[in-house]
Design an enzyme around this catalytic site. Structure first.
Site, PDB file in Angstrom:
ATOM      1  N   GLU A  95       0.690  -1.226   0.017  1.00  0.00           N
ATOM      2  CA  GLU A  95      -0.015   0.004  -0.281  1.00  0.00           C
ATOM      3  C   GLU A  95       0.600   1.226  -0.057  1.00  0.00           C
ATOM      4  O   GLU A  95       0.402   2.297  -0.307  1.00  0.00           O
ATOM      5  CB  GLU A  95      -0.804   0.065   1.940  1.00  0.00           C
ATOM      6  CG  GLU A  95      -1.847  -1.425   0.956  1.00  0.00           C
ATOM      7  CD  GLU A  95      -3.157  -0.463  -0.353  1.00  0.00           C
ATOM      8  OE1 GLU A  95      -3.019   0.089  -0.449  1.00  0.00           O
ATOM      9  OE2 GLU A  95      -4.095  -2.122  -0.263  1.00  0.00           O
ATOM     10  N   SER A 365     -49.730 -15.720  48.057  1.00  0.00           N
ATOM     11  CA  SER A 365     -48.714 -15.722  48.738  1.00  0.00           C
ATOM     12  C   SER A 365     -46.532 -16.273  49.285  1.00  0.00           C
ATOM     13  O   SER A 365     -46.720 -16.129  50.686  1.00  0.00           O
ATOM     14  CB  SER A 365     -48.972 -17.341  49.252  1.00  0.00           C
ATOM     15  OG  SER A 365     -50.931 -17.529  49.299  1.00  0.00           O
TER      16      SER A 365
END
Length: 691
Positions: A95, A365
């Protein structure tokens, strides 16, 4: 002729003079502009790095449980030291081979590219350096305009002025596109080879380094031969740069590469839990969900992946897959508040509404332990007896209230507190609520961790006010940790993309209950699995008691539309709710048993390898062998003897045998009195039979 020639010479001199002046002015302006641009770039300083990065969520054992994507992109940031050296070399050689020699611009390549652009009247020729490409990846679009190229150049200047070459290379390798939604070398390495970027070898590095040139053209899973041809080109470039030998290049080219062929993506674990993590992140870090998704954070959560998998397994195994009934589950560490597992519904894709946190239902309960803690603090003991029989209560200037026991069963006589809890007697509960003062239950429930609105009414003892599954887990955890209340949390640590810890959870708790009373209550709650407490009905945990091999404290709860089971050991609390989201009644088997089965099987599963009984009595507690039906002392060897804990000084002093002897004596005295009164009648009967 000479005059004409002289005029030409004069014009030429004048032209050259002005041309020189123009050139000087142009160069001066160019230098001034460049100097001004340089100075402006210097004043602006380093450009802010704003590249979206994938945020990753981890379980307690650092297993990835989920990731956030940005526009279907996978982005991870890794340091240069965690990127294989061959990959770095391959990228530079193909690159930007002069990367370490220029200051962001390769003037020779740029000049050649500019000439071609002018001669072809296009802007297609590129001469971008790594620094320029990084600038483009960070801030700019990829459209090929002169304005974009100028901005790219200016940003490149700022990068080169403020960052080292290593930092620029690291940034480039973490932002370049490798195809298939993979941004950065870590994402690419995972996608193509299922390995970390630091583990790439030379052959893999050269193959991946060739992809950014054309991600849809050179990707190896798109055209492997084309990708191999570019790999050879890159290997040759590395040889020419002196980074590798020809022999190494040839060996790398011939290496057999194994590409990942099946991409299932990251398996999302506990999606309801992850939603709560994001909410906590937003609160702790003051970030929006979008910012969280793209911040590249590492979020270490409280989730125990093993527990979560087991929770999901048992919900799936217990509930009929054809049923539309829903389920929610929360498991917490009662000592820290860490949420270890969470199920907010049976199918997140179909309905992301979190029934464990957002949904609120009547606990029935399962609310009674809060009442009985308050009772124990108001002179009740496990042996306190009250009459269990159909009763109409009056409150608030005569308002009638007539609760019923489940199934219409009553003792029709006195029962003890420990038995009332185990059998879930509603009459006993309402009597207790009225006896101690209804405000006591409201205060106690809130102290334990219930945050939903409550009212001091008789039916609150039976859990008629809606609460969440998370609230119940939190409140029960307060009992489990002997009265210390914690705050549920989902995150232990957050690390930003640079590796800095930006949030760390700090443990905290508040002592809100009496430790000794909390322990006595917890031991009463183990009674729902103990047949010795059977009375006019069986204990409420009887159907699952044989599943459990560990000592656990729990309470069931049921309403017409809800089924609960909540319980704990000193180290683990789990709350389970089962019901229909649209409040459809639960009146058939097996719907009514699902919560118990899920809770018992799951708890037994996750407690494997843990001590059978982790409960340890604190100071201020005594124990005694009693008969649960009478609450009186009895012999350890008696058939129905149960080891029961009391607050010191409240334990029973009368034995069951003493009571029987007293009863027998009272009976004998009564018999003598009756015989004395009926003496004449006896004599008359004897006389009659003498005939």
């Amino acid at each position: 002729m000479e005059i004409v020639t002289g005029q030409h010479r004069q014009r030429a001199k004048t032209f050259l003079k002005w041309a020189f002046r123009a050139a000087v002015i142009f160069c001066s302006l160019l230098i001034f502009c460049l100097a001004s641009l340089w100075l402006y770039a210097k004043i602006l300083g380093a450009p802010k790095i704003q590249v979206p990065q994938t945020t990753v969520y981890y379980s307690t054992n650092d297993e990835v449980i989920g990731e956030t994507e940005h526009d279907s992109q996978n982005r991870y940031w890794v340091s240069l030291s965690n990127i294989a050296k061959p990959l770095q070399q391959a990228t530079i050689d193909i690159e930007d081979r002069h990367f370490y020699d220029h200051h962001g611009f390769d003037l020779r390549r740029m000049a050649g590219a500019a000439i071609k652009d002018v001669t072809t009247l296009s802007k297609a020729q590129g001469a971008s350096t790594i620094s320029m490409q990084y600038a483009r990846n960070l801030f700019l679009s990829n459209d090929k305009t002169w304005k974009r190229k100028f901005l790219e150049a200016f940003t490149t200047m700022r990068l080169e002025m403020n960052y080292s070459k290593s930092q620029i290379l690291e940034g480039y390798l973490n932002t370049i596109y490798y195809g298939h939604g993979a941004y950065g070398i870590q994402a690419a390495s995972k996608y193509y080879f299922n390995k970390n970027a630091k583990d790439l070898d030379l052959a893999e590095s050269a193959l991946l380094a060739g992809i950014p040139k054309g991600p849809t053209y050179y990707a190896p899973d798109v055209d492997f031969d084309r990708s191999k041809a570019r790999q050879r080109l890159i290997l040759n470039a590395m040889v020419n740069a002196g980074d590798i030998t020809k022999a190494q290049a040839e060996k790398a080219y011939k290496e057999k590469l194994t590409l990942v062929t099946t991409h299932k993506g990251t398996k999302e674990m506990a999606p309801y839990f992850q939603d709560e993590v994001q909410q906590e992140l937003s609160k702790r870090l003051n970030m929006t969900n979008e910012q969280i998704a793209t911040a590249g954070l590492k979020v270490y959560t409280t989730l125990d992946a093993n527990m979560q998998k087991k929770a999901e397994y048992w919900v799936k195994k217990v509930i009929n897959p054809k049923s539309k009934i829903q389920a929610a589950l929360v498991t917490m560490d009662p000592k820290t508040g860490a949420v270890k597992a969470m199920i907010g519904g049976r199918n997140y894709q179909e309905d992301p509404y979190n029934l464990a946190v957002q949904g609120k239902r009547q606990p029935g309960s399962s609310f009674k332990p809060f009442l009985y803690y308050a009772a124990l603090r108001n002179n009740f003991t496990p042996s306190t007896t009250l009459l269990s029989a159909p009763t109409t209560f009056h409150y608030d200037n005569g308002k009638p209230y007539s609760p019923e026991n489940y199934g219409g069963y009553y003792a029709n006589g006195p029962i003890t507190l420990m038995q009332a809890l185990a059998l879930s007697d509603n009459i006993y509960a309402v009597k207790t609520n009225l006896a101690i003062g209804m405000d006591q239950l409201v205060t106690t429930a809130k102290e334990m961790g219930i945050t939903s609105p409550l009212e001091p009414i008789p039916s609150l003892a039976l859990g008629t006010k809606p609460v969440s599954v998370l609230e119940m887990a939190n409140a029960y955890s307060t009992i489990a940790d002997l009265g210390k209340r914690v705050t549920p949390h989902y995150i232990t640590k957050v690390v930003d993309r640079s590796g800095h810890v930006i949030y760390q959870w700090k443990p905290s708790s508040k002592q809100v209950l009496d430790p000794a009373t909390s322990f006595v209550l917890s031991q009463m709650m183990t009674g729902i699995f103990d047949p010795k407490l059977n009375g006019y009905s069986t204990v409420t945990g009887n159907s699952v008691r044989k599943i459990l091999t560990h000592t656990v404290a729990a309470k069931t709860g049921s309403t017409d539309t809800d089924s609960w089971m909540v319980g704990f050991t000193p180290n683990l609390t789990t709350s389970v709710w089962v019901g229909y989201k649209q409040w459809k009644p639960i009146n058939t088997y097996p719907d009514s048993r699902y919560s118990k089965s899920i809770w018992a099987n799951y708890m037994e599963d996750v407690l494997q390898g843990q001590p059978r009984d982790a409960f340890k009595a604190p100071d201020g507690v005594v124990k005694a062998w009693v008969d649960p039906s009478t609450g009186l002392l009895t012999s350890k060897d008696a058939k129905n003897a149960r080891l029961t804990y009391y607050l010191a000084g409240t334990e029973p002093t009368q034995s069951d045998q003493t009571a029987k002897d007293a009863q027998s004596k009272n009976g004998a005295d009564s018999l003598k009195h009756d015989q004395h009164k009926s003496g004449g009648l006896v004599k008359w009967v004897k006389h009659l039979f003498s005939w």
